[in-house]
Design a protein around this motif. Structure first.
Motif, PDB file in Angstrom:
ATOM      1  N   VAL A  35      -3.195   5.815  -2.992  1.00 54.32           N
ATOM      2  CA  VAL A  35      -3.385   4.495  -3.615  1.00 54.32           C
ATOM      3  C   VAL A  35      -3.331   4.415  -5.245  1.00 54.32           C
ATOM      4  O   VAL A  35      -2.871   3.606  -6.052  1.00 54.32           O
ATOM      5  CB  VAL A  35      -4.946   3.964  -3.011  1.00 54.32           C
ATOM      6  CG1 VAL A  35      -5.408   2.542  -4.057  1.00 54.32           C
ATOM      7  CG2 VAL A  35      -5.041   3.919  -1.576  1.00 54.32           C
TER       8      VAL A  35
ATOM      9  N   SER B 169       0.450  -1.500   0.774  1.00 55.45           N
ATOM     10  CA  SER B 169       0.323  -2.303  -0.393  1.00 55.45           C
ATOM     11  C   SER B 169       1.205  -3.829   0.167  1.00 55.45           C
ATOM     12  O   SER B 169       0.990  -4.888  -0.582  1.00 55.45           O
ATOM     13  CB  SER B 169       0.805  -1.864  -1.548  1.00 55.45           C
ATOM     14  OG  SER B 169       2.125  -1.482  -1.523  1.00 55.45           O
TER      15      SER B 169
ATOM     16  N   ALA C 109      -3.750  -6.663  -0.064  1.00 54.42           N
ATOM     17  CA  ALA C 109      -4.349  -6.317  -1.590  1.00 54.42           C
ATOM     18  C   ALA C 109      -5.663  -6.253  -1.554  1.00 54.42           C
ATOM     19  O   ALA C 109      -6.230  -6.032  -2.740  1.00 54.42           O
ATOM     20  CB  ALA C 109      -3.744  -7.553  -2.486  1.00 54.42           C
TER      21      ALA C 109
ATOM     22  N   LEU D   6      -6.779  -1.766   1.884  1.00 54.67           N
ATOM     23  CA  LEU D   6      -5.739  -0.943   1.417  1.00 54.67           C
ATOM     24  C   LEU D   6      -5.918   0.619   1.501  1.00 54.67           C
ATOM     25  O   LEU D   6      -4.944   1.109   2.202  1.00 54.67           O
ATOM     26  CB  LEU D   6      -5.386  -1.467  -0.076  1.00 54.67           C
ATOM     27  CG  LEU D   6      -4.280  -0.362  -0.841  1.00 54.67           C
ATOM     28  CD1 LEU D   6      -2.918  -0.812  -0.024  1.00 54.67           C
ATOM     29  CD2 LEU D   6      -4.175  -0.987  -2.329  1.00 54.67           C
TER      30      LEU D   6
END
Length: 293
Positions: free
Chosen positions: A43, A222, A226, A231
């Motif tokens: 991430v 992603s 969002a 995520l």
């Protein structure tokens, strides 16, 4: 038997599958840990534009593991040392994206060249050499599992500790710095954590394809959300599914694990990309369709 049948049997072979499962028990346990830390670290890799750094760190991790293999030392420890060296250099010299990419471009061939040299000098099993590049599902023995799980716990604890300020610093570093967030310190700390995550991933998927665990799952997640909560959860789910599925598919096959993991990871990304595009079009149609008066 036709040529196609022979190729199919080489790729997918489920003879004595239940007996073979015992050989990869440690790898399955390690896979869950790697899916967790790879998905979470990924991430921030995307938010901070560090996919190239992941590849650079993996080359030095490969060099460290190769050196440990040559010297008869712990391969996981050697991989970690190489990764930490690369991560420290990138963090110290790469304050800007241009400087960072230049540093990585210098480190990558250096690490790969050292790794090839060490493997050329190694006179042991050829499978050990090949496994450092493309992964081996039965290469994770009990001592290595302890190293992997212990280091994974350290990485997870570090990520949880810095999660909120690192998220802020990754989204808007200038505002975060103005608010008193130690942006440079967090950047260096995350690079060290990333180095550990890459070193662990190399043990299963190999140095050449580590991006499939640290980058692709987060990129796939992603594409469909969002949400700061969904995520990372989806990224972990996709990374874990890729590595566990890859291990189970590769079991009993003469093909290394990495093609299975990368194919599953890429397949998940393609599905998420098309799904995200479809949802965006549907939402656009809803917002542009005039309401009846």
């Amino acid at each position: 038997m036709t040529f196609a049948d022979g190729v199919w049997d080489q790729i997918f072979s489920f003879d004595n599958y239940s007996e073979l499962l015992a050989l990869v028990r440690n790898s399955l346990v390690a896979g869950v840990a790697l899916g967790l830390i790879g998905g979470l670290a990924g991430v921030f890799v995307l938010m901070r534009d560090l996919p190239f750094a992941v590849h650079g760190i993996s080359e030095l991790s490969f060099a460290g593991a190769s050196a440990a293999l040559l010297l008869g030392a712990n391969v996981v420890a050697g991989s970690i040392i190489g990764s930490l060296f690369a991560a420290s250099v990138i963090a110290a010299l790469g304050t800007r994206a241009r400087d960072r990419n230049s540093t990585i471009g210098i480190l990558m061939p250096f690490g790969l060249g050292l790794g090839v040299l060490f493997l050329a000098l190694y006179k042991g099993r050829a499978a050990n050499k090949f496994g450092l590049l493309t992964g081996q599902i039965v290469a994770v023995d009990t001592p290595q599992t302890a190293w992997l799980l212990g280091t994974s716990a350290i990485v997870l604890a570090a990520l949880m500790l810095m999660w909120r300020p690192l998220m802020f610093a990754s989204a808007d570093p200038d505002v975060a710095a103005a608010r008193g967030v130690p942006v440079r310190g967090l950047s260096f700390a995350f690079m060290i954590v990333l180095g550990l995550a890459v070193a662990l991933s190399v043990q299963v998927v190999g140095a050449l394809l580590v991006l499939s665990l640290v980058v692709t799952p987060a990129a796939a997640a992603s594409r469909v959300t969002a949400s700061p909560v969904l995520l990372p959860l989806l990224s972990v789910l996709f990374a874990t599914a890729s590595i566990e599925g890859g291990i189970l598919l590769a079991l009993g096959s003469s093909i290394p694990i990495s093609p299975y993991v990368t194919t599953l990871s890429f397949g998940i990304y393609v599905i998420c990309r098309f799904s995200g595009t479809y949802r965006a079009r549907q939402w656009g149609n809803r917002t542009t369709t005039p309401h009846p008066t």
